[in-house]
Design a protein around this motif. Structure first.
Motif, PDB file in Angstrom:
ATOM      1  N   VAL A 134       4.354  19.583 -60.056  1.00 25.59           N
ATOM      2  CA  VAL A 134       3.901  18.783 -58.903  1.00 25.59           C
ATOM      3  C   VAL A 134       3.178  17.516 -59.396  1.00 25.59           C
ATOM      4  N   VAL A 142       5.967  10.302 -60.344  1.00 27.67           N
ATOM      5  CA  VAL A 142       7.251   9.741 -59.902  1.00 27.67           C
ATOM      6  C   VAL A 142       7.046   9.014 -58.566  1.00 27.67           C
ATOM      7  N   ARG A 144       7.020   4.279 -55.203  1.00 31.87           N
ATOM      8  CA  ARG A 144       6.340   3.395 -54.245  1.00 31.87           C
ATOM      9  C   ARG A 144       6.230   1.969 -54.791  1.00 31.87           C
ATOM     10  N   VAL A 197      15.034   8.868 -58.717  1.00 31.70           N
ATOM     11  CA  VAL A 197      14.150   9.885 -58.120  1.00 31.70           C
ATOM     12  C   VAL A 197      14.951  11.144 -57.772  1.00 31.70           C
ATOM     13  N   LYS A 213      13.598  20.802 -59.329  1.00 34.76           N
ATOM     14  CA  LYS A 213      14.183  22.011 -58.731  1.00 34.76           C
ATOM     15  C   LYS A 213      14.615  23.004 -59.802  1.00 34.76           C
ATOM     16  N   ILE A 249      15.314  14.042 -45.469  1.00 37.54           N
ATOM     17  CA  ILE A 249      16.069  14.909 -46.395  1.00 37.54           C
ATOM     18  C   ILE A 249      15.195  15.433 -47.545  1.00 37.54           C
ATOM     19  N   GLY A 270       8.977  20.172 -51.169  1.00 40.36           N
ATOM     20  CA  GLY A 270       7.750  20.786 -50.649  1.00 40.36           C
ATOM     21  C   GLY A 270       8.049  21.943 -49.722  1.00 40.36           C
ATOM     22  N   VAL A 316       6.914  25.862 -50.040  1.00 41.62           N
ATOM     23  CA  VAL A 316       6.230  26.622 -48.981  1.00 41.62           C
ATOM     24  C   VAL A 316       7.008  27.924 -48.731  1.00 41.62           C
ATOM     25  N   MET A 363       7.618  23.317 -39.642  1.00 46.90           N
ATOM     26  CA  MET A 363       8.375  22.065 -39.790  1.00 46.90           C
ATOM     27  C   MET A 363       7.740  21.221 -40.889  1.00 46.90           C
ATOM     28  N   LEU A 414       8.139  11.638 -44.255  1.00 48.86           N
ATOM     29  CA  LEU A 414       8.164  10.213 -43.947  1.00 48.86           C
ATOM     30  C   LEU A 414       7.319   9.935 -42.708  1.00 48.86           C
ATOM     31  N   GLY A 436       3.654  20.514 -41.764  1.00 50.49           N
ATOM     32  CA  GLY A 436       3.137  20.099 -43.062  1.00 50.49           C
ATOM     33  C   GLY A 436       3.989  19.009 -43.672  1.00 50.49           C
ATOM     34  N   ALA A 444       3.455  15.547 -46.891  1.00 54.98           N
ATOM     35  CA  ALA A 444       2.484  14.631 -47.494  1.00 54.98           C
ATOM     36  C   ALA A 444       1.802  13.642 -46.528  1.00 54.98           C
ATOM     37  N   ARG A 486      -1.775  22.275 -45.499  1.00 55.86           N
ATOM     38  CA  ARG A 486      -1.997  21.153 -46.419  1.00 55.86           C
ATOM     39  C   ARG A 486      -1.117  21.266 -47.669  1.00 55.86           C
ATOM     40  N   ASP A 487      -1.022  22.481 -48.202  1.00 54.69           N
ATOM     41  CA  ASP A 487      -0.137  22.684 -49.356  1.00 54.69           C
ATOM     42  C   ASP A 487       0.504  24.064 -49.246  1.00 54.69           C
ATOM     43  N   SER A 528      -0.682  27.196 -46.950  1.00 56.90           N
ATOM     44  CA  SER A 528       0.181  27.489 -45.802  1.00 56.90           C
ATOM     45  C   SER A 528       0.523  28.981 -45.747  1.00 56.90           C
TER      46      SER A 528
HETATM   47 CO1  B1M Z   1      11.238   9.866 -50.785  1.00 59.75          CO
HETATM   48  N1  B1M Z   1       9.643   9.014 -50.059  1.00 59.75           N
HETATM   49  N2  B1M Z   1      12.369   8.634 -49.765  1.00 59.75           N
HETATM   50  N3  B1M Z   1      12.705  10.660 -51.763  1.00 59.75           N
HETATM   51  N4  B1M Z   1       9.943  10.662 -51.921  1.00 59.75           N
HETATM   52  C1  B1M Z   1       8.355   9.613 -50.401  1.00 59.75           C
HETATM   53  C2  B1M Z   1       7.953  10.656 -49.373  1.00 59.75           C
HETATM   54  C3  B1M Z   1       7.399   8.333 -50.410  1.00 59.75           C
HETATM   55  C4  B1M Z   1       5.928   8.657 -50.099  1.00 59.75           C
HETATM   56  C5  B1M Z   1       7.578   7.600 -51.755  1.00 59.75           C
HETATM   57  C6  B1M Z   1       6.678   6.421 -51.902  1.00 59.75           C
HETATM   58  O1  B1M Z   1       6.951   5.388 -51.345  1.00 59.75           O
HETATM   59  N5  B1M Z   1       5.626   6.583 -52.653  1.00 59.75           N
HETATM   60  C7  B1M Z   1       8.093   7.433 -49.318  1.00 59.75           C
HETATM   61  C8  B1M Z   1       7.605   7.641 -47.880  1.00 59.75           C
HETATM   62  C9  B1M Z   1       6.748   6.494 -47.387  1.00 59.75           C
HETATM   63  C10 B1M Z   1       6.353   6.672 -45.977  1.00 59.75           C
HETATM   64  O2  B1M Z   1       6.939   7.322 -45.179  1.00 59.75           O
HETATM   65  N6  B1M Z   1       5.271   6.014 -45.655  1.00 59.75           N
HETATM   66  C11 B1M Z   1       9.545   7.821 -49.486  1.00 59.75           C
HETATM   67  C12 B1M Z   1      10.646   7.027 -49.055  1.00 59.75           C
HETATM   68  C13 B1M Z   1      10.297   5.660 -48.498  1.00 59.75           C
HETATM   69  C14 B1M Z   1      11.979   7.455 -49.144  1.00 59.75           C
HETATM   70  C15 B1M Z   1      13.235   6.710 -48.671  1.00 59.75           C
HETATM   71  C16 B1M Z   1      13.125   6.020 -47.307  1.00 59.75           C
HETATM   72  C17 B1M Z   1      13.605   5.723 -49.805  1.00 59.75           C
HETATM   73  C18 B1M Z   1      14.780   4.837 -49.512  1.00 59.75           C
HETATM   74  O3  B1M Z   1      15.848   5.293 -49.220  1.00 59.75           O
HETATM   75  N7  B1M Z   1      14.505   3.582 -49.607  1.00 59.75           N
HETATM   76  C19 B1M Z   1      14.291   7.838 -48.648  1.00 59.75           C
HETATM   77  C20 B1M Z   1      14.318   8.564 -47.296  1.00 59.75           C
HETATM   78  C21 B1M Z   1      15.416   9.588 -47.225  1.00 59.75           C
HETATM   79  C22 B1M Z   1      15.296  10.430 -45.963  1.00 59.75           C
HETATM   80  O4  B1M Z   1      14.623  11.428 -45.975  1.00 59.75           O
HETATM   81  N8  B1M Z   1      15.939   9.997 -44.902  1.00 59.75           N
HETATM   82  C23 B1M Z   1      13.729   8.763 -49.691  1.00 59.75           C
HETATM   83  C24 B1M Z   1      14.517   9.568 -50.507  1.00 59.75           C
HETATM   84  C25 B1M Z   1      14.033  10.409 -51.492  1.00 59.75           C
HETATM   85  C26 B1M Z   1      14.941  11.176 -52.467  1.00 59.75           C
HETATM   86  C27 B1M Z   1      16.208  11.715 -51.822  1.00 59.75           C
HETATM   87  C28 B1M Z   1      15.292  10.257 -53.596  1.00 59.75           C
HETATM   88  C29 B1M Z   1      13.945  12.259 -52.998  1.00 59.75           C
HETATM   89  C30 B1M Z   1      13.985  13.594 -52.209  1.00 59.75           C
HETATM   90  C31 B1M Z   1      14.737  14.682 -52.925  1.00 59.75           C
HETATM   91  C32 B1M Z   1      14.497  16.029 -52.303  1.00 59.75           C
HETATM   92  O5  B1M Z   1      13.485  16.327 -51.691  1.00 59.75           O
HETATM   93  N9  B1M Z   1      15.469  16.884 -52.504  1.00 59.75           N
HETATM   94  C33 B1M Z   1      12.600  11.632 -52.705  1.00 59.75           C
HETATM   95  C34 B1M Z   1      11.369  12.056 -53.317  1.00 59.75           C
HETATM   96  C35 B1M Z   1      11.492  13.105 -54.407  1.00 59.75           C
HETATM   97  C36 B1M Z   1      10.110  11.532 -52.938  1.00 59.75           C
HETATM   98  C37 B1M Z   1       8.724  11.749 -53.584  1.00 59.75           C
HETATM   99  C38 B1M Z   1       8.728  10.924 -54.871  1.00 59.75           C
HETATM  100  C39 B1M Z   1       8.325  13.165 -53.931  1.00 59.75           C
HETATM  101  C40 B1M Z   1       8.355  14.158 -52.762  1.00 59.75           C
HETATM  102  C41 B1M Z   1       8.135  15.541 -53.315  1.00 59.75           C
HETATM  103  O6  B1M Z   1       9.080  16.277 -53.520  1.00 59.75           O
HETATM  104  N10 B1M Z   1       6.873  15.866 -53.675  1.00 59.75           N
HETATM  105  C42 B1M Z   1       7.759  11.187 -52.456  1.00 59.75           C
HETATM  106  C43 B1M Z   1       6.466  10.626 -52.994  1.00 59.75           C
HETATM  107  C44 B1M Z   1       5.329  11.618 -52.829  1.00 59.75           C
HETATM  108  O7  B1M Z   1       5.276  12.397 -51.915  1.00 59.75           O
HETATM  109  N11 B1M Z   1       4.397  11.536 -53.717  1.00 59.75           N
HETATM  110  C45 B1M Z   1       8.667  10.361 -51.648  1.00 59.75           C
HETATM  111  C46 B1M Z   1       6.520  17.132 -54.313  1.00 59.75           C
HETATM  112  C47 B1M Z   1       6.291  18.207 -53.260  1.00 59.75           C
HETATM  113  C48 B1M Z   1       5.873  19.504 -53.930  1.00 59.75           C
HETATM  114  O8  B1M Z   1       5.227  17.774 -52.415  1.00 59.75           O
HETATM  115  O9  B1M Z   1       6.775  17.348 -50.477  1.00 59.75           O
HETATM  116  O10 B1M Z   1       4.325  16.694 -50.350  1.00 59.75           O
HETATM  117  P1  B1M Z   1       5.372  17.609 -50.831  1.00 59.75           P
HETATM  118  O11 B1M Z   1       5.046  19.071 -50.274  1.00 59.75           O
HETATM  119  C49 B1M Z   1       3.768  19.665 -50.368  1.00 59.75           C
HETATM  120  C50 B1M Z   1       2.879  19.402 -49.123  1.00 59.75           C
HETATM  121  O12 B1M Z   1       3.168  18.188 -48.479  1.00 59.75           O
HETATM  122  C51 B1M Z   1       3.057  20.625 -48.298  1.00 59.75           C
HETATM  123  O13 B1M Z   1       3.246  21.657 -49.253  1.00 59.75           O
HETATM  124  C52 B1M Z   1       4.030  21.164 -50.337  1.00 59.75           C
HETATM  125  C53 B1M Z   1       3.624  21.880 -51.601  1.00 59.75           C
HETATM  126  O14 B1M Z   1       2.265  21.878 -51.842  1.00 59.75           O
HETATM  127  N12 B1M Z   1       4.154  20.730 -47.325  1.00 59.75           N
HETATM  128  C54 B1M Z   1       4.058  21.622 -46.293  1.00 59.75           C
HETATM  129  C55 B1M Z   1       5.362  20.144 -47.257  1.00 59.75           C
HETATM  130  N13 B1M Z   1       6.043  20.600 -46.195  1.00 59.75           N
HETATM  131  C56 B1M Z   1       5.278  21.524 -45.598  1.00 59.75           C
HETATM  132  C57 B1M Z   1       5.496  22.323 -44.465  1.00 59.75           C
HETATM  133  C58 B1M Z   1       4.476  23.210 -44.070  1.00 59.75           C
HETATM  134  C59 B1M Z   1       3.277  23.272 -44.779  1.00 59.75           C
HETATM  135  C60 B1M Z   1       3.046  22.503 -45.895  1.00 59.75           C
HETATM  136  O15 B1M Z   1       4.565  24.029 -43.019  1.00 59.75           O
HETATM  137  C61 B1M Z   1       5.782  24.201 -42.376  1.00 59.75           C
END
Ligand code: B1M
Length: 228
Positions: free
Chosen positions: A56, A62, A67, A76, A84, A115, A119, A123, A160, A164, A192, A194, A211-212, A216
């Motif tokens: 993580v 990354v 960003r 990415v 994975k 997509i 995360g 969960v 859910m 984004l 949940g 980010a 939160r994480d 959860s």
């Molecule tokens: Co995307 N992406 N991405 N991306 N991506 C983010 C989210 C972003 C923050 C990156 C950035 O700019 N720093 C940004 C969003 C900005 C915003 O909305 N303000 C972003 C963007 C902009 C995009 C695209 C729009 C980029 C583009 O095309 N120009 C695009 C959108 C696609 C779409 O969804 N329509 C896109 C695409 C992608 C990839 C496909 C390349 C890839 C996803 C691959 C995949 O998931 N299979 C990707 C990735 C990997 C990321 C980042 C780098 C990492 C996300 C991740 O996996 N984190 C992300 C940056 C970031 O978050 N730091 C980013 C690790 C994971 C363990 O954490 O998902 O937060 P997380 O889950 C945590 C908690 O949030 C929580 O528990 C988890 C574990 O502790 N949690 C829950 C999550 N779901 C939960 C549900 C619950 C409870 C808790 O209950 C039901």
């Protein structure tokens, strides 16, 4: 050490190995991340520590470079694939449950337009580890998918995920639909991802905010009346 020189992961001490796995995840090297995680497990590292402090944390870096325009979607995607691969090794450990019977049924899915699934998958793993039967709807789910799954699986909790800021409002829409159909009063909805926080969760009338992944799973147990 030159770039060409092969790094033998096994020969590295823990600190160097962790740094190398983070670099390998950043470079999207699936096999190397897998091997690195395997070695940490052999060295008796706890699976949840490998997850939080190595995988993580690497993905956080990354995210920062994504960003800042240093990394792009194809790169990415490779990083996500490597993450994975590492998670695949941890999954059976994290999902292993002592519970003899299911604690409850939990339907989970990423919302429409989104997509991101790493995360959510995490969960799901933690919930399985806590004894839940998890039905994973995958990514990009319109409200109809949630409704169908509720009808078919009769879950105790609906979860859910959204990553984004543009897709998180869709959670509110699903909750409104559940309310209209009188489902909400009987089905706790956990949200949940980010960009979410407690305030947002309250605003859309969700039952709870995770939160994480670890928190959860604990929350889900509390919802089921099991002590966390
Ligand atoms: Co995307 N992406 N991405 N991306 N991506 C983010 C989210 C972003 C923050 C990156 C950035 O700019 N720093 C940004 C969003 C900005 C915003 O909305 N303000 C972003 C963007 C902009 C995009 C695209 C729009 C980029 C583009 O095309 N120009 C695009 C959108 C696609 C779409 O969804 N329509 C896109 C695409 C992608 C990839 C496909 C390349 C890839 C996803 C691959 C995949 O998931 N299979 C990707 C990735 C990997 C990321 C980042 C780098 C990492 C996300 C991740 O996996 N984190 C992300 C940056 C970031 O978050 N730091 C980013 C690790 C994971 C363990 O954490 O998902 O937060 P997380 O889950 C945590 C908690 O949030 C929580 O528990 C988890 C574990 O502790 N949690 C829950 C999550 N779901 C939960 C549900 C619950 C409870 C808790 O209950 C039901």
């Amino acid at each position: 050490m030159s770039d060409e020189e092969e790094i033998i992961l096994m020969d590295l001490n823990d600190d160097d190995l962790v740094a190398q796995i983070k670099d390998d995840l950043y470079d999207g090297l699936k096999d190397e991340v897998f091997e690195g995680v395997e070695i940490l497990l052999e060295r008796k590292w706890a699976a949840n520590l490998i997850l939080s402090d190595v995988l993580v944390e690497a993905m956080r870096i990354v995210g920062v470079d994504f960003r800042d325009g240093i990394l792009f979607v194809p790169e990415v995607l490779q990083c996500a694939g490597a993450m994975k691969n590492g998670m695949g090794l941890l999954r059976p450990i994290l999902a292993a449950s002592d519970a003899q019977t299911s604690v409850g049924k939990y339907v989970i899915g990423t919302v429409k337009g989104d997509i991101h699934d790493i995360g959510k998958n995490l969960v799901g793993m933690m919930l399985e580890g806590a004894g839940f039967e998890v039905i994973d709807l995958g990514i990009n789910n319109p409200v109809e998918n949630y409704l169908e799954a509720i009808d078919k699986h009769k879950p105790d909790i609906l979860g859910m995920s959204a990553l984004l800021t543009t897709t998180m409002p869709y959670m509110g829409l699903v909750i409104e639909e559940l309310d209209k159909r009188n489902i909400l009063k009987e089905l706790p909805v956990m949200v949940g991802g980010a960009p979410l926080n407690q305030e947002f969760s309250d605003a859309i009338n969700a039952h709870s905010y995770g939160r994480d992944a670890a928190m959860s799973a604990e929350l889900a147990k509390v919802i089921m009346g099991k002590n966390a």
